[in-house]
Design a protein around this motif. Structure first.
Motif, PDB file in Angstrom:
ATOM      1  N   GLU A   1      -7.829  -3.590  10.507  1.00  0.00           N
ATOM      2  CA  GLU A   1      -6.879  -2.791  10.090  1.00  0.00           C
ATOM      3  C   GLU A   1      -7.340  -1.505  10.099  1.00  0.00           C
ATOM      4  O   GLU A   1      -6.145  -0.469  10.292  1.00  0.00           O
TER       5      GLU A   1
ATOM      6  N   GLY B   1       1.005  -1.146  -0.021  1.00  0.00           N
ATOM      7  CA  GLY B   1       0.062  -0.009  -0.115  1.00  0.00           C
ATOM      8  C   GLY B   1       0.858   1.331  -0.260  1.00  0.00           C
ATOM      9  O   GLY B   1       0.273   2.295  -0.461  1.00  0.00           O
TER      10      GLY B   1
ATOM     11  N   ASP C   1       1.087 -10.482  -0.733  1.00  0.00           N
ATOM     12  CA  ASP C   1       2.409 -10.068  -0.013  1.00  0.00           C
ATOM     13  C   ASP C   1       2.660 -10.718   1.402  1.00  0.00           C
ATOM     14  O   ASP C   1       3.828 -11.073   1.382  1.00  0.00           O
TER      15      ASP C   1
ATOM     16  N   SER D   1       1.711  -2.873   8.547  1.00  0.00           N
ATOM     17  CA  SER D   1       2.038  -1.706   7.646  1.00  0.00           C
ATOM     18  C   SER D   1       1.039  -0.869   7.296  1.00  0.00           C
ATOM     19  O   SER D   1       0.523  -0.283   8.181  1.00  0.00           O
TER      20      SER D   1
HETATM   21  C1  BMX Z   1      -5.074  -5.778   3.448  1.00  0.00           C
HETATM   22  C2  BMX Z   1      -5.061  -6.681   2.401  1.00  0.00           C
HETATM   23  C3  BMX Z   1      -4.444  -7.632   2.281  1.00  0.00           C
HETATM   24  C4  BMX Z   1      -2.748  -7.287   2.472  1.00  0.00           C
HETATM   25  C5  BMX Z   1      -2.612  -6.337   3.828  1.00  0.00           C
HETATM   26  C6  BMX Z   1      -1.260  -5.878   3.964  1.00  0.00           C
HETATM   27  C7  BMX Z   1      -5.877  -5.238   0.375  1.00  0.00           C
HETATM   28  C8  BMX Z   1      -5.437  -4.096  -0.638  1.00  0.00           C
HETATM   29  N1  BMX Z   1      -4.962  -5.391   1.144  1.00  0.00           N
HETATM   30  O1  BMX Z   1      -5.241  -6.529   4.673  1.00  0.00           O
HETATM   31  O2  BMX Z   1      -4.135  -8.410   1.302  1.00  0.00           O
HETATM   32  O3  BMX Z   1      -1.879  -8.385   2.672  1.00  0.00           O
HETATM   33  O4  BMX Z   1      -3.590  -5.475   3.680  1.00  0.00           O
HETATM   34  O5  BMX Z   1      -1.157  -4.802   3.133  1.00  0.00           O
HETATM   35  O6  BMX Z   1      -7.021  -5.479   0.529  1.00  0.00           O
HETATM   36  P1  BMX Z   1      -0.012  -3.946   2.977  1.00  0.00           P
HETATM   37  O7  BMX Z   1      -0.190  -2.935   1.926  1.00  0.00           O
HETATM   38  O8  BMX Z   1       0.133  -3.080   4.405  1.00  0.00           O
HETATM   39  O9  BMX Z   1       1.381  -4.593   2.811  1.00  0.00           O
END
Ligand code: BMX
Length: 280
Positions: A165, A10, A105, A130
């Motif tokens: 989150e 992100g 990821d 993150s």
């Molecule tokens: C969200 C989701 C997960 C990702 C996580 C960490 C989206 C776009 N992402 O829960 O798939 O693994 O965030 O993502 O829905 P990061 O971008 O903080 O690395």
């Protein structure tokens, strides 16, 4: 021969050449706040055009979910992209090879930490704190795929509260800081906290409490040998130690064994490189 590994989160996009589990080259770019992944990938491949000929296999780890080679967000507050972007087909074209594997990821990072990081071959749950909160689960030496480990999307009974989150992550910290310091990033919240600012310390404390509770619940669901914590927030100075302290009063049998991601921000690229190599 090296593997080209991409990790698109992100906040940042990381490209790496990985040879025998070692990162030999990297290039980092900020992830645009919203838009068209086709453009992001085109500029990333432009930036690393000098690596051409040095890899024949490509692994791509992304924030969001991959189904049939197509990439979709689950939480647009974490990454605002359209549904069903043809990720594998696009990377095949840009990289000029058919040997392309894509995965989530945090799942990729879980595999990286399991196979050559803090897991040391023991089953683990990986948590990245993150932009959002991601996770990956390795059980009996096998990485679980699909929706598994998407801890950042857990909900409570309070319908209006949204997903976990939205109350813990770097995005949330930055939003909480806005009234105090316009445009502040999560990193600046940590800096303000280190400088003794109580408002910033309170934001971090609230995030730590949620993360500690999440670790407790994960231990009851999966009883992993270790919970490995990574991500820009998870690895920020003092964060992991504060989560340990928040868990301090639990009976030992219920207490998760927390470890910092040994591969740091390379966990995703190392993991996806290994997964791509195994598949091809
Ligand atoms: C969200 C989701 C997960 C990702 C996580 C960490 C989206 C776009 N992402 O829960 O798939 O693994 O965030 O993502 O829905 P990061 O971008 O903080 O690395």
């Amino acid at each position: 021969e090296a593997v080209l590994a991409l990790d698109i989160g992100g906040t940042k996009m990381l490209a790496a050449l990985v040879r025998e589990d070692t990162v030999v080259e990297t290039h980092k770019m900020p992830t645009p706040r919203s838009g068209d992944p086709e453009q992001w990938l085109t500029s990333l491949f432009d930036a690393i055009s000098g690596w051409r000929g040095r890899y024949d296999t490509v692994g791509v780890a992304v924030s969001g979910i991959i189904d049939d080679g197509c990439w979709s967000p689950l939480n647009r507050k974490t990454l605002d992209i359209p549904d069903g972007f043809p990720l594998v087909a696009t990377v095949k074209r840009l990289a000029g090879t058919d040997a392309v594997l894509a995965a989530n990821d945090a799942q990729a990072a879980a595999w990286g930490e399991f196979s050559c990081g803090a897991g040391q071959g023991e089953d683990l749950v990986f948590l990245t704190i993150s932009t959002g909160i991601g996770g990956g689960i390795v059980v009996n030496g096998r990485l679980l795929g699909g929706l598994s480990g998407h801890f950042g999307l857990l909900r409570s009974l309070d319908e209006n509260a949204g997903v976990l989150e939205d109350h813990v992550s770097g995005n949330w910290m930055a939003a909480q800081a806005a009234p105090r310091q316009a445009g502040a990033t999560a990193r600046e919240v940590f800096e303000a906290a280190a400088a003794g600012q109580a408002w910033a310390q309170d934001i971090i404390k609230a995030s730590v409490r949620q993360t500690a509770l999440l670790c407790r619940n994960i231990q009851l669901m999966l009883d992993p040998a270790r919970i490995v914590i990574g991500g820009g927030i998870g690895l920020a100075p003092g964060y992991l130690e504060s989560v340990r302290q928040a868990l301090g009063s639990l009976p030992p049998r219920l207490t998760p064994q927390l470890h910092a991601a040994a591969l740091g921000e390379s966990a995703g690229v190392v993991g996806i490189a290994d997964l791509a190599k195994r598949q091809n």
